[in-house]
Design a protein around this motif. Structure first.
Motif, PDB file in Angstrom:
ATOM      1  N   PRO A   4       2.098   1.526  -3.055  1.00  0.00           N
ATOM      2  CA  PRO A   4       1.861   0.986  -4.401  1.00  0.00           C
ATOM      3  C   PRO A   4       3.200   0.758  -5.120  1.00  0.00           C
ATOM      4  O   PRO A   4       4.134   1.554  -4.961  1.00  0.00           O
ATOM      5  CB  PRO A   4       1.057   2.095  -5.094  1.00  0.00           C
ATOM      6  N   LEU A   6       4.796  -0.355  -8.927  1.00  0.00           N
ATOM      7  CA  LEU A   6       4.454  -0.550 -10.341  1.00  0.00           C
ATOM      8  C   LEU A   6       5.510  -1.401 -11.051  1.00  0.00           C
ATOM      9  O   LEU A   6       6.679  -1.007 -11.141  1.00  0.00           O
ATOM     10  CB  LEU A   6       4.334   0.822 -11.032  1.00  0.00           C
ATOM     11  N   LEU A  34       2.276  -3.750   0.589  1.00  0.00           N
ATOM     12  CA  LEU A  34       2.664  -3.498  -0.804  1.00  0.00           C
ATOM     13  C   LEU A  34       1.518  -3.838  -1.750  1.00  0.00           C
ATOM     14  O   LEU A  34       0.959  -4.935  -1.695  1.00  0.00           O
ATOM     15  CB  LEU A  34       3.900  -4.329  -1.167  1.00  0.00           C
ATOM     16  N   ALA A  35       1.166  -2.898  -2.614  1.00  0.00           N
ATOM     17  CA  ALA A  35       0.134  -3.120  -3.640  1.00  0.00           C
ATOM     18  C   ALA A  35       0.843  -3.177  -4.996  1.00  0.00           C
ATOM     19  O   ALA A  35       1.271  -2.162  -5.518  1.00  0.00           O
ATOM     20  CB  ALA A  35      -0.885  -1.990  -3.616  1.00  0.00           C
ATOM     21  N   ILE A  36       0.971  -4.397  -5.526  1.00  0.00           N
ATOM     22  CA  ILE A  36       1.700  -4.580  -6.791  1.00  0.00           C
ATOM     23  C   ILE A  36       0.754  -4.362  -7.962  1.00  0.00           C
ATOM     24  O   ILE A  36      -0.284  -5.010  -8.053  1.00  0.00           O
ATOM     25  CB  ILE A  36       2.313  -6.002  -6.860  1.00  0.00           C
ATOM     26  N   ILE A  37       1.103  -3.438  -8.852  1.00  0.00           N
ATOM     27  CA  ILE A  37       0.272  -3.160 -10.023  1.00  0.00           C
ATOM     28  C   ILE A  37       1.085  -3.291 -11.306  1.00  0.00           C
ATOM     29  O   ILE A  37       2.311  -3.210 -11.285  1.00  0.00           O
ATOM     30  CB  ILE A  37      -0.426  -1.786  -9.925  1.00  0.00           C
TER      31      ILE A  37
END
Lengths: 296, 296
Positions: A4, A6, A34-37
């Motif tokens: 993740p 940020l 990749l987890a874009i938040i």
């Protein structure tokens, strides 16, 4: 590996190198899922990464000092956006061109440290802190200026000033770096930050992450049209002329090689001391490192 | 206590109870420093919460089963949005009114399970899976329909259909619950989900979180004008007539008391088995609990 990530702000054109690397599969190629938040309140970011909930993200340089001073074990491992021109933005009719002009005005700031910066400028100019009204506006400087909720707000020339222009409100930017005699807007450079524990355990992965991000940066610099396509594919609501202008205006400020610039860190360290958000004890080697650009 | 909270979608009017509780200081009153963050890809949410990086957030009911089936230790502790009418939305001129009509069409879906649902509908109607083209659109169903990138997409009547209407494109919604003979749109009910480890260690805090959220819900239901003010204060870009209409259209679907509804969970369990995303072994007590509505 699932990671993740940020952002420091809602996803916008200055995140292009990251978005390009994601959209074109560069992270995936290196085995990074990749987890874009995005934050809804940018002031949450230091704490979320500092407590290790999310271990990787973005934040402006000056916050790296503030974070360390508060005991958050975070380090900068790269620079994405280099010295974007930051200052107090106001409608021309407000005639806010010198620090003395903010007396009796309502000034918008993002989070805690924006207020500390303005207080510092006001005091060094010999005025009392309460000569102006500070109003926290989070990510909404442009709206706050447009609606008259504030008379001026801290923002970036290549971002909020362009939004104001697009809304038909020409504005003036009073550069904070000049007033604070920094000679650069490095305090506002956007860094990739990571939690120390993550850096210790994942050298190879982080090296690959930076390789992918460098490839995203190269496409952003050499093929802006392709980068723009990636941005609007990721976030279709960016597909408006104002964001395209912001992207063009941001383009010169993308880092050339992502590396942390020692001179900038030295300057911002001094500035952070002047602002009393850190002390002389803090070693720069705790704050940033370029070691992940090497494979081992 | 600092608690990062990951939304299931970009912050929008159906998040009102949470936003009201945040903006009016209800979480703060109970000692909870909630940091609300947004995904850029809704398909990341289950993994981020399922791996325990972020421990609390939102996700639709059907995903709770999928998550458990994949070994992610998450549970629903509350329902925010009850059975929002979900279906295949298409411009009227496409004449997509029965499942047979999607043959040779390009159909947009959010993430993995949307595709599984359409495949299931197609197969149960006796057509081959490849009779239509599935196109992943993430959070961009409306844009994908407007630009003609897809002929129809899965969406919610009180959300994407209103966006299309505002853009001058009247549309038809083919209800998934009717086609799948569910009798309710509960598969798409929006749940508060949490990681098991977090639930074990923080009963009091989670109870207080739900009390604050219930207060946010009450304000949302009794004083929609105040709730709307909270929404646009948190995210000024929502301050457009289309989002106000979405808020009004969403209003009837807010849960009355936040509690998980056993009948819905039973139905969706059966549906999840039909979709082969879970098996009969899974116990509903692993999937949801109302025990945090009690203080101990």
């Amino acid at each position: 590996m699932h990671v993740p990530f940020l952002l420091n702000w809602y996803l916008n054109p200055y995140h292009a190198p990251l978005v390009v690397a994601q959209e074109m599969g560069f992270f995936e190629k290196y085995g990074i899922d990749l987890a874009i938040i995005e934050p809804t309140n940018p002031s949450d970011v230091t704490k979320i990464i500092g407590t290790g909930a999310i271990k990787l993200g973005l934040k402006a340089m000056v916050h790296c000092f503030a974070a360390r001073a508060r005991g958050y074990a975070i380090q900068s491992i790269a620079t994405v956006l280099d010295e974007p021109p930051t200052g107090l933005i106001s409608p021309l009719k407000q005639r806010i061109k010198h620090i003395a002009d903010i007396q009796n005005k309502r000034i918008g700031y993002v989070g805690e440290f924006g207020k500390i910066m303005i207080d510092n400028l006001v005091q060094e100019a010999g005025f009392p802190i309460n000569c102006y009204e500070a109003i926290r506006v989070g990510m909404d400087a442009t709206q706050a200026i447009l609606t008259g909720h504030v008379d001026a707000a801290i923002g970036i020339a290549s971002f909020q000033q362009i939004e104001l222009e697009a809304a038909g409100m020409p504005s003036y930017l009073m550069p904070i770096d000049e007033m604070a005699q920094l000679g650069c807007c490095c305090f506002c450079s956007i860094q990739v930050i990571a939690h120390d524990s993550f850096l210790q355990d994942n050298h190879q992965m982080i090296h690959r992450f930076l390789q992918a991000l460098q490839q995203g940066l190269q496409v952003t610099k050499k093929d802006p049209e392709q980068a723009w396509k990636c941005l609007i594919a990721t976030k279709p609501s960016l597909n408006r002329p104002v964001y395209q202008k912001i992207f063009q205006a941001t383009h010169p400020y993308f880092s050339s090689d992502l590396k942390n610039v020692d001179r900038d860190w030295q300057k911002v360290k001094n500035y952070a001391q002047r602002l009393k958000i850190t002390d002389a004890q803090l070693s720069l080697s705790e704050c940033y490192t370029n070691r992940f650009f090497s494979p081992v």
